[in-house]
Design an enzyme around this catalytic site. Sequence first.
Site, mmCIF file in Angstrom:
data_model
loop_
_atom_site.group_PDB
_atom_site.id
_atom_site.type_symbol
_atom_site.label_atom_id
_atom_site.label_comp_id
_atom_site.label_asym_id
_atom_site.label_seq_id
_atom_site.Cartn_x
_atom_site.Cartn_y
_atom_site.Cartn_z
ATOM 1 N N LYS A 71 -0.627 -37.175 7.465
ATOM 2 C CA LYS A 71 -0.043 -37.926 6.520
ATOM 3 C C LYS A 71 -1.251 -38.857 5.689
ATOM 4 O O LYS A 71 -0.765 -39.110 4.431
ATOM 5 C CB LYS A 71 0.998 -38.935 7.016
ATOM 6 C CG LYS A 71 1.999 -38.661 7.754
ATOM 7 C CD LYS A 71 3.044 -39.438 8.396
ATOM 8 C CE LYS A 71 4.267 -38.675 8.891
ATOM 9 N NZ LYS A 71 5.147 -39.879 9.558
ATOM 10 N N ASP A 107 9.109 -42.265 4.659
ATOM 11 C CA ASP A 107 9.331 -42.742 5.928
ATOM 12 C C ASP A 107 9.488 -44.248 5.714
ATOM 13 O O ASP A 107 10.330 -44.923 6.374
ATOM 14 C CB ASP A 107 7.927 -42.759 6.670
ATOM 15 C CG ASP A 107 7.702 -41.513 7.619
ATOM 16 O OD1 ASP A 107 8.768 -40.922 7.792
ATOM 17 O OD2 ASP A 107 6.740 -41.064 7.606
#
Length: 285
Positions: A71, A107
Site C-alpha cells: 500500500k 480504506d
Amino acid sequence: MQINSCTRLCCLIGHPVKHSVSPQMHNAAFKELGLNCIYLVFDVLEEMLREAVDGLRSLRILGFNVTIPHKIRIIKFLDELDNSAKLVKAVNTVVQRNGELIGYNTDLYGIEQVLREVDELNCGLGLIIGAGGAGRASAIALTNLGFSEIIIANRTFKRASNLAKQIRELGFSAKPILLTDLSRYASSANLIINATPLGMAPNLISETPLKRDHIKRGSVVLDLVYNPLRTKLLIEAEKAGAYTISGLKVLVAQGARSFKLWTGIDPPIGTMYSAALKALRGEKT
C-alpha cells in the site's frame, strides 16, 4: 457471466491474497448490474511489484486494489495521487484513466463510514494497532471523527512516531508507543482498531494483539482483519463487554467506493456484503 474480448478487468494485488473474498464481492455486483467486467486476484511478491504494475498498465485494465504489503511502496509506481491517498500516504485503489494510473485510498472512506454508524462511539481516546497503510487510514479517519487523543502502537517505534507526527501536524494529539506497551494504554481506550495482520487466516488466526483483561467494557473494537469473520481479538473483546465490528463491514464499504471509482456506477452494497459473507462461510454465491 459471459467472458469475451470486450470483458474489462479489475483485480487485487498483494501477498498473501489467498484469503481474499473480494472476487466474490465484486463479481456479484458486476453480475447484478449486467456489467461485462471480471475481478481476479494476483499474488505479487514485493520484489515483483514494479513489473506487476507495469503489466497491469499495459493491459489497460479498469483498475485494481492493493493490499498488504504494497500500500505504501506502490506510490512511486503511479502517475498521480488523489487527495485521499496524499493525506493517508498509502494507496489501496488504483484507477486507470487514459493510460495513467491514479492512486486513491478508499480504506479511509470505509473506516470512517463504518464508525459513523456506531451510536456507542465515544470520540475520546482512540488506539490504533499498526502504522502501515491501514493504520494510516485509521488515524486520519479518527481525526475526521474528532477524536481528542490518538495513540499509535507499532512493532517499530520509528514508523509509529512518523505517523503520530503527521497527526499532530493536523492539529490533533497523538502519541507513538511500541506494541510491547500496548496493554498499558488499551484499558483506557474508547476505540481500538487493529490495523495489523494479527488474527488473519490462515497463518495468524490464533494470534491477537490484546486479551480481554486489557479491553475496556463499553468500548468499541474494530478489527480490520475480516477473515475469519470473528477474529480472536473480537472474541476477546466480546468477553470484555465491548462493542465489536468485523473488518468485513469496512471491506464492503471501501470496496463499494472502489467499484464506483472504476465504473462510475453505485454498486448494490447489500449484494456485495452477502456475497462476501457467503464466501467467508464457504458457501456458494
